[in-house]
Design a protein around this motif. Sequence first.
Motif, short mmCIF file in Angstrom:
data_model
loop_
_atom_site.label_atom_id
_atom_site.label_comp_id
_atom_site.label_asym_id
_atom_site.label_seq_id
_atom_site.Cartn_x
_atom_site.Cartn_y
_atom_site.Cartn_z
N GLU A 1 0.84 -1.20 0.00
CA GLU A 1 0.00 0.00 0.00
C GLU A 1 0.87 1.25 0.00
OE1 GLU A 1 -2.40 0.79 3.44
OE2 GLU A 1 -0.92 -0.05 4.81
N THR A 2 0.26 2.33 -0.45
CA THR A 2 0.88 3.65 -0.38
C THR A 2 -0.09 4.60 0.28
OG1 THR A 2 1.84 5.48 -1.65
CG2 THR A 2 0.03 4.28 -2.69
N LEU A 3 0.45 5.60 0.97
CA LEU A 3 -0.39 6.63 1.57
C LEU A 3 -0.43 7.87 0.68
CD1 LEU A 3 0.78 6.28 5.30
CD2 LEU A 3 -1.10 5.12 4.11
N LEU B 1 1.37 8.50 -7.06
CA LEU B 1 2.43 7.52 -6.90
C LEU B 1 3.05 7.21 -8.25
CD1 LEU B 1 3.82 5.31 -5.02
CD2 LEU B 1 2.09 3.75 -5.95
N SER B 2 4.39 7.21 -8.27
CA SER B 2 5.10 6.73 -9.46
C SER B 2 5.13 5.22 -9.35
CB SER B 2 6.52 7.31 -9.50
OG SER B 2 7.22 6.79 -10.59
N LEU C 1 6.40 2.92 0.06
CA LEU C 1 5.41 1.84 0.09
C LEU C 1 5.54 1.08 1.40
CD1 LEU C 1 5.72 0.29 -3.51
CD2 LEU C 1 3.91 1.78 -2.66
N TYR C 2 4.46 0.37 1.75
CA TYR C 2 4.43 -0.48 2.94
C TYR C 2 3.76 -1.80 2.58
CZ TYR C 2 4.79 4.21 4.99
OH TYR C 2 5.17 5.50 5.28
N ILE D 1 -0.85 -3.01 -5.44
CA ILE D 1 -0.69 -1.89 -4.51
C ILE D 1 -2.05 -1.24 -4.22
CG2 ILE D 1 0.40 0.35 -4.13
CD1 ILE D 1 2.69 -0.55 -5.92
N HIS D 2 -2.33 -1.10 -2.94
CA HIS D 2 -3.58 -0.46 -2.50
C HIS D 2 -3.41 1.05 -2.59
CE1 HIS D 2 -6.38 1.18 0.59
NE2 HIS D 2 -7.19 0.28 0.07
#
Length: 719
Positions: A561-563, A567-568, A585-586, A667-668
């Motif tokens: 996921e990314t906050l 996002l690239s 990312l996480y 990716i969320h």
Amino acid sequence: NYCVHTRGQGCPCTVSVSVLGLTVYISVFLSLTHFPLSDQEQVARVLERAVLESRVREMEEENRQIRLQLSQLQGTAGQPADGANHTECPRSPTVLKCELIHVACVCAGHNASRDVVTLVKSILFHRKNPLHFHFITDAVANQILSSLFQSWMVPSVQVSFYDADELKSEVSWIPNKHYSGIYGLMKLTLTKALPSDLTKVIVLDTDITFATDIAELWAIFRKFTDKQVIGLVENQSDWYLGNLWKNHKPWPALGRGFNTGVILLYLERLRRIGWEQMWRLTAERELMSMLSTSLADQDIFNVFIKQNPVLVHQLPCFWNVQLSDHTRSEQCYTEVSDLKVIHWNSPKKLRVKNKHVEFFRNLYLTFLEYDGNLLRRELFGCPSHATSESVQLQGALEELDEDDQCYDFRRERITVHRVHLYFLQYEYTPTGDDTDVTLVAQLSMDRLQMLEAICKHWEGPISLALYMSDAEAQQFLRYAQASEVLKNRKNVGYHIVYKEGQFYPVNLVRNVALRNANTPYVFLADVDFLPMYGLYDYLRKSVVQLDMANTKKALVVPAFETLRYRLSFPKSKAELLSMLDMGTLYTFRYHVWTKGHAPTNYAKWRTATTPYKVEWEVDFEPYVVVKRDCPEYDQRFVGFGWNKVSHIMELDAQEYDLMVLPNAFMIHMPHAPSFDISKFRSSPGYRYCLQTLKEEFHQDLSRKYGAAALKYLTAQRNI
């Protein structure tokens, strides 16, 4: 005299009421009681008064009957005089209270299937009689409409389907230039297509909107003479007059000709006069000079009527107000409230030129966005022919305990939602190697913005179930039609599950998407995740590599996921690991729900080059690729919580091996919390019921899979 103007008609109806006579009698009666009289005179007066009182009672009864007639006239629209464009109330034919009305439509393809729903809504809205719809359909429309009506469960509505492919040979020999193609000729075959014991039917185009009770139209059959077999409205354009442009040569017609968007067909009489042979001979003879039809069945109907004018019953034109640029439709009515049926027969549809087009458009949009659930009303006083589904549903409802704290959750599990499959055009060509994978997901209106990005990341087939109201479905339609990305993707199946109840039936919606995937394998994802570029091809290769055709495996696609809203997106695993190390990312939900994806073993994944097996753990909810015939999601779980967890448990109970793919990821993308997660966090009752449902699920799993399922209950208790 009182004059009553009946709603939806262009004529005043006059009914004589003898109120004046009653007033005179009462005045005389009152005057007689004010003068002193002799005994003889008084006796005479008493007798006279008794006569007057008797007459007054008669007058009261007469006026009561007249008031009753007036109320009946105000409550039902009268039928028109033959050929007139106004109505004459006293001669109005009637329909019996529970008389069954038959309606036929030819419907083929995705767009026509969507259009016919608006027509059906407008009919259901006004109707007071049982209905039987007869649909002549291709395979696409049959699948869509049979599913829709089965889930709609409208009382006192029957539906029958007839295979258009079986009728094509009847009309395929006729050259036709009309955009409707071969289906535009199918109405000619109805005497053969429909049941032989069906005596009469109303035939409608799909671009029709009703503004009154269809029973009024059905009643006109009773005004047919013994020889009349077809009821039609005059054509409101100059087409058949042949003066629209130079060298315009239409088929022969009687005067302006007739429009076949609304037809009353007296099937019994048509069969008796040999309709099938008559129209064929007529068409063959005319095609020798005309070469092809321009307006499909309408041309053939018109030349037949020109040769046999005694067979047609002309309907008033407000029964088919034709909205195209070159019509005289405005001469059909003095007030728009007089209209009965609106026909959007221009290729421009809602953009047609007419001084009242805004009124027509708003009427159409009313039914387009009308909540179809509200049309599930009973027809009181008419026997209801309950289907097995409705009987089952009623039985299930009666078993519920309304005092149960979790009654609303339990009721949601058995709620039948209307489902409109393939809401937009859909085309899919199977691959020849049986490795194809469909991305399966569900969404609501607040996730609509994800669709374009997913289509850019996943080039394979997609099956999406959208949980929406009728109005939201139309917003989605406009959004999709305006999007260049979505317009160009035909291998995406959009299935509308219409809103009902207070919870989001997330697993029911997922199951709709899963059932309508058309490939051997499915990637069970969520719409707020973007797959890595190239994942579609990678999964198809993995299906072969891991021999999924002959083994029970669930391929795990690791989730991150990314906050960041911008996002690239990483183009490779190496780039993703770099972003993971930098904190861009996480691993998915590591900070709020670690155990949901911890068994994926992200540490091992970092260096893995081959697929590796992981074991099931409590609350594990990965995104997986499985065979299409995998277990469905458990529909008791609604809203937030345990909807995916329960599904992975059942896969494990069926001994699926959980295999993590080393070069796959998703990716969320960030978004606001859903309404359901907010309810979960704020409502102790919600959390209590979720826990109750979990325990019941464990018990059901144990009953279904025996001792092998005990580990789940034990593991849950050890937390």
